[in-house]
Design an enzyme around this catalytic site. Structure first.
Site, PDB file in Angstrom:
ATOM      1  NE  ARG A  90       4.283   2.752   4.653  1.00  0.00           N
ATOM      2  CZ  ARG A  90       3.837   2.275   5.790  1.00  0.00           C
ATOM      3  NH1 ARG A  90       3.511   3.073   6.755  1.00  0.00           N
ATOM      4  NH2 ARG A  90       3.715   0.979   5.989  1.00  0.00           N
ATOM      5  CB  THR A  91       3.332   1.879  -2.113  1.00  0.00           C
ATOM      6  OG1 THR A  91       4.480   1.785  -1.274  1.00  0.00           O
ATOM      7  CG2 THR A  91       3.772   2.109  -3.533  1.00  0.00           C
ATOM      8  CE  LYS A  95     -14.131 -15.604  -9.182  1.00  0.00           C
ATOM      9  NZ  LYS A  95     -15.099 -14.872 -10.007  1.00  0.00           N
ATOM     10  NE  ARG A 118       4.171  -2.823  -3.431  1.00  0.00           N
ATOM     11  CZ  ARG A 118       4.467  -2.309  -2.235  1.00  0.00           C
ATOM     12  NH1 ARG A 118       3.970  -2.851  -1.142  1.00  0.00           N
ATOM     13  NH2 ARG A 118       5.254  -1.265  -2.127  1.00  0.00           N
ATOM     14  CG  HIS A 167       9.480   0.255  -3.758  1.00  0.00           C
ATOM     15  ND1 HIS A 167       8.596   1.077  -4.434  1.00  0.00           N
ATOM     16  CD2 HIS A 167       8.921   0.013  -2.540  1.00  0.00           C
ATOM     17  CE1 HIS A 167       7.556   1.318  -3.646  1.00  0.00           C
ATOM     18  NE2 HIS A 167       7.721   0.685  -2.502  1.00  0.00           N
TER      19      HIS A 167
HETATM   20  C1  NCD Z   1       8.605  -1.422   1.284  1.00  0.00           C
HETATM   21  C2  NCD Z   1       8.222  -2.447   0.256  1.00  0.00           C
HETATM   22  O1  NCD Z   1       7.064  -2.850   0.149  1.00  0.00           O
HETATM   23  O2  NCD Z   1       9.116  -2.862  -0.458  1.00  0.00           O
HETATM   24  N1  NCD Z   1       7.560  -0.692   1.826  1.00  0.00           N
HETATM   25  C3  NCD Z   1       7.009   0.358   1.164  1.00  0.00           C
HETATM   26  O3  NCD Z   1       6.772   0.322  -0.024  1.00  0.00           O
HETATM   27  N2  NCD Z   1       6.767   1.473   1.879  1.00  0.00           N
HETATM   28  C4  NCD Z   1       9.495  -1.966   2.311  1.00  0.00           C
HETATM   29  C5  NCD Z   1       8.945  -3.030   3.209  1.00  0.00           C
HETATM   30  O4  NCD Z   1       7.875  -3.599   2.992  1.00  0.00           O
HETATM   31  O5  NCD Z   1       9.641  -3.326   4.184  1.00  0.00           O
END
Ligand code: NCD
Length: 320
Positions: A67-68, A95, A117, A145
């Site tokens: 999603r993100t 690597k 991320r 987040h």
């Molecule tokens: C979350 C995350 O990655 O922190 N998911 C997300 O970004 N939609 C929460 C999760 O992974 O449970």
């Protein structure tokens, strides 16, 4: 606050969005107002606007995401940016390249915004201090987040007008949740009352120092709240076993059809995804009439467009 879609006179000065802890209520509201302006673009037949034309956005994802990542890609493309997709598996990180080398090399290509991320808390902050481009945190370790919490609050505001006095329960694996932390910082700043609900083994250390209430009984809390925010049990982050069995967890902390009978009829049910159906939430509830889970995904786009737009604007102003 009400989302009006009118941009206020507030001047945004941050070229990085690393977390919500350090943001003021005015800054949060400015992001929501900007997002409201971008929301209409998705309803047009030509779903594009020019603010990031000629800019390069790199999605720097060292951890899995569906999603993100796709939401940031779409947000950047709606703003007419060029987008580079970088994932750990298909890059030289496998690597042995260091985080700094990877970032410096991408910078040498002239990127403008890095969406980062990483499983290590503080990684986006580290990158922001070492490269010239804007940095947006897309989830770092257990820390923050920010865009997830922004889209969560934006979704609540679309349904409730104001966060002031709203009671929110965030339920489940709080210890490993950056989503819970970002939401806690921002929601409390906007006047909501947040309760962390879960077994003691899934509460963060020193939870008593955080601006939240704590409960170990979802049955008690569910009756009183306006919003119930279910978290995924993050099995990939669990060292040992924090509860006796999955069945036991569901019994006490799962959002079931039965438990929903105790909730206020206008409660909002939320989840950041990905959902473990049948564990933290029953399918009938996740897909039911009180669920705004797909609204969260929908509004995420406008919110991420707003964030990309604002950090770029701050960088452009800084260079002048
Ligand atoms: C979350 C995350 O990655 O922190 N998911 C997300 O970004 N939609 C929460 C999760 O992974 O449970």
């Amino acid at each position: 606050m009400t989302i009006t879609g009118q941009e206020n006179k507030f001047e945004w000065t941050r070229k990085h969005l690393l977390g919500l802890r350090q943001l003021s209520a005015d800054e949060l509201n400015h992001i929501f107002a900007t997002a409201a302006g971008f929301e209409q673009i998705s309803t047009r037949s030509v779903k594009k606007a020019p603010p990031l034309r000629g800019k390069v956005v790199v999605n720097l994802f060292f951890e899995d995401s569906t999603r993100t990542r796709t939401s940031f890609t779409l947000a950047a493309s709606r703003l007419s940016a060029d987008i580079i997709e970088f994932t750990k598996k298909s890059s030289s990180v496998s690597k042995g390249e260091t985080l700094l080398d990877t970032a410096k090399n991408l910078e040498a290509m002239g990127i403008d915004i890095a969406v980062v991320r990483h499983s290590a808390g503080g990684a986006p902050d580290f990158i922001s201090r070492n490269i010239d481009a804007c940095v947006v945190n897309a989830g770092d370790g257990f820390c923050e987040h920010p865009t997830q919490a922004l889209l969560d609050i934006y979704t609540i505001l679309k349904n409730r007008q104001s966060m002031e006095g709203l009671k929110v329960a965030i339920v489940g694996d709080i210890a490993h949740s950056r989503v819970a932390r970002s939401n806690m910082w921002a929601m409390t700043k906007l006047g909501a009352e947040v309760t962390f609900v879960g077994p003691p083994t899934l509460m963060p250390a020193q939870v008593d120092k955080l601006p939240v209430k704590v409960s170990h009984s979802l049955d008690e809390v569910i009756e009183k709240v306006d919003v119930v925010y279910m978290l995924r049990v993050q099995f990939e982050r669990l060292g040992g076993s924090p509860f006796p069995s999955v069945r036991e967890y569901s019994r006490y902390y799962g959002l079931t059809v039965d438990r929903m009978k105790k909730a206020r009829p206008d409660i909002l049910v939320m989840h950041p995804g990905p959902i473990n159906r049948g564990l933290e939430i029953e399918s009938e509830v996740a897909d039911g009439p009180r669920s705004v889970i797909l609204q969260q995904v929908k509004y995420g786009l406008a919110v991420r467009m707003a964030v990309l737009f604002l950090v770029n604007q701050a960088a452009v102003t800084e260079k002048k």
